[in-house]
Design a protein around this motif. Structure first.
Motif, PDB file in Angstrom:
ATOM      1  N   ALA A   5      55.075  68.517  58.014  1.00  0.00           N
ATOM      2  CA  ALA A   5      54.529  69.865  57.888  1.00  0.00           C
ATOM      3  C   ALA A   5      55.535  70.882  58.407  1.00  0.00           C
ATOM      4  O   ALA A   5      56.305  70.603  59.313  1.00  0.00           O
ATOM      5  CB  ALA A   5      53.224  69.977  58.671  1.00  0.00           C
ATOM      6  N   ALA A   6      55.487  72.059  57.812  1.00  0.00           N
ATOM      7  CA  ALA A   6      56.339  73.165  58.238  1.00  0.00           C
ATOM      8  C   ALA A   6      55.540  74.459  58.136  1.00  0.00           C
ATOM      9  O   ALA A   6      54.648  74.574  57.301  1.00  0.00           O
ATOM     10  CB  ALA A   6      57.577  73.257  57.351  1.00  0.00           C
ATOM     11  N   LEU A   7      55.869  75.380  58.987  1.00  0.00           N
ATOM     12  CA  LEU A   7      55.260  76.703  58.928  1.00  0.00           C
ATOM     13  C   LEU A   7      56.255  77.619  58.235  1.00  0.00           C
ATOM     14  O   LEU A   7      57.381  77.804  58.703  1.00  0.00           O
ATOM     15  CB  LEU A   7      54.949  77.218  60.335  1.00  0.00           C
ATOM     16  N   GLN A  28      49.513  81.068  65.909  1.00  0.00           N
ATOM     17  CA  GLN A  28      49.049  80.044  66.845  1.00  0.00           C
ATOM     18  C   GLN A  28      48.307  78.927  66.091  1.00  0.00           C
ATOM     19  O   GLN A  28      48.506  77.750  66.368  1.00  0.00           O
ATOM     20  CB  GLN A  28      48.162  80.676  67.919  1.00  0.00           C
ATOM     21  N   GLU A  29      47.475  79.300  65.135  1.00  0.00           N
ATOM     22  CA  GLU A  29      46.782  78.290  64.328  1.00  0.00           C
ATOM     23  C   GLU A  29      47.792  77.461  63.529  1.00  0.00           C
ATOM     24  O   GLU A  29      47.656  76.239  63.406  1.00  0.00           O
ATOM     25  CB  GLU A  29      45.786  78.949  63.374  1.00  0.00           C
ATOM     26  N   GLY A  30      48.807  78.118  63.000  1.00  0.00           N
ATOM     27  CA  GLY A  30      49.845  77.405  62.263  1.00  0.00           C
ATOM     28  C   GLY A  30      50.583  76.407  63.134  1.00  0.00           C
ATOM     29  O   GLY A  30      50.871  75.283  62.711  1.00  0.00           O
ATOM     30  N   MET A  31      50.876  76.795  64.364  1.00  0.00           N
ATOM     31  CA  MET A  31      51.571  75.893  65.278  1.00  0.00           C
ATOM     32  C   MET A  31      50.692  74.715  65.685  1.00  0.00           C
ATOM     33  O   MET A  31      51.171  73.597  65.867  1.00  0.00           O
ATOM     34  CB  MET A  31      52.069  76.648  66.510  1.00  0.00           C
ATOM     35  N   TYR A  32      49.403  74.967  65.811  1.00  0.00           N
ATOM     36  CA  TYR A  32      48.446  73.893  66.096  1.00  0.00           C
ATOM     37  C   TYR A  32      48.490  72.862  64.954  1.00  0.00           C
ATOM     38  O   TYR A  32      48.661  71.661  65.197  1.00  0.00           O
ATOM     39  CB  TYR A  32      47.048  74.496  66.241  1.00  0.00           C
ATOM     40  N   LEU A  33      48.372  73.328  63.719  1.00  0.00           N
ATOM     41  CA  LEU A  33      48.406  72.414  62.576  1.00  0.00           C
ATOM     42  C   LEU A  33      49.755  71.715  62.448  1.00  0.00           C
ATOM     43  O   LEU A  33      49.820  70.532  62.120  1.00  0.00           O
ATOM     44  CB  LEU A  33      48.075  73.168  61.284  1.00  0.00           C
TER      45      LEU A  33
END
Length: 132
Positions: A5-7, A28-33
């Protein structure tokens, strides 16, 4: 066989047609995922759910069978996982790769990096608690 996965935060980015993508409400949600999906624990947890041929396959279908909770910014565990995701992303951004390395070699290097990261043990514990 592995989730990667990548943001992507470039609004002009074009996502290749065979990649899955989704939107997140906050970084923050993206970093969690990012941390959850790239965690070696997640790969191990999803393996029994994957179809088999020569090797495990279709991880893209099976990973969403795991009980991954929606991100809750007020949840201390979720917030810490997001912090680890941010730290890992920063460390990975600083990595240098030799010219001519295939994407397979780069992905293997990144998996090894995540396994030996300073946050690997804590993330593994958090993921064990998160996914049961």
């Amino acid at each position: 066989m592995y989730v990667t996965a990548a943001l992507v935060d470039d609004p002009n980015a074009v996502i290749e047609h065979k990649l899955y993508w989704g939107t997140v409400a906050t970084r923050q949600e993206g970093m969690y995922l990012l941390a959850v999906l790239n965690s070696p624990y997640t790969t191990e947890a999803v393996r029994p759910l994957m179809s088999y041929g020569k090797d495990e396959r279709d991880i893209d279908k099976a990973v969403w069978e795991l009980p991954i909770p929606d991100f809750g910014p007020a949840d201390a565990k979720h917030a810490r996982i997001a912090e680890i995701g941010e730290a890992e992303a920063e460390r990975i951004a600083e990595l240098k790769f030799e010219d001519g390395k295939s994407y397979i070699q780069i992905r293997r290097t990144l998996r090894d990096f995540l396994l030996s990261s300073t946050d690997a043990e804590e993330l593994d514990l958090l993921m064990t608690e998160l996914l049961g």
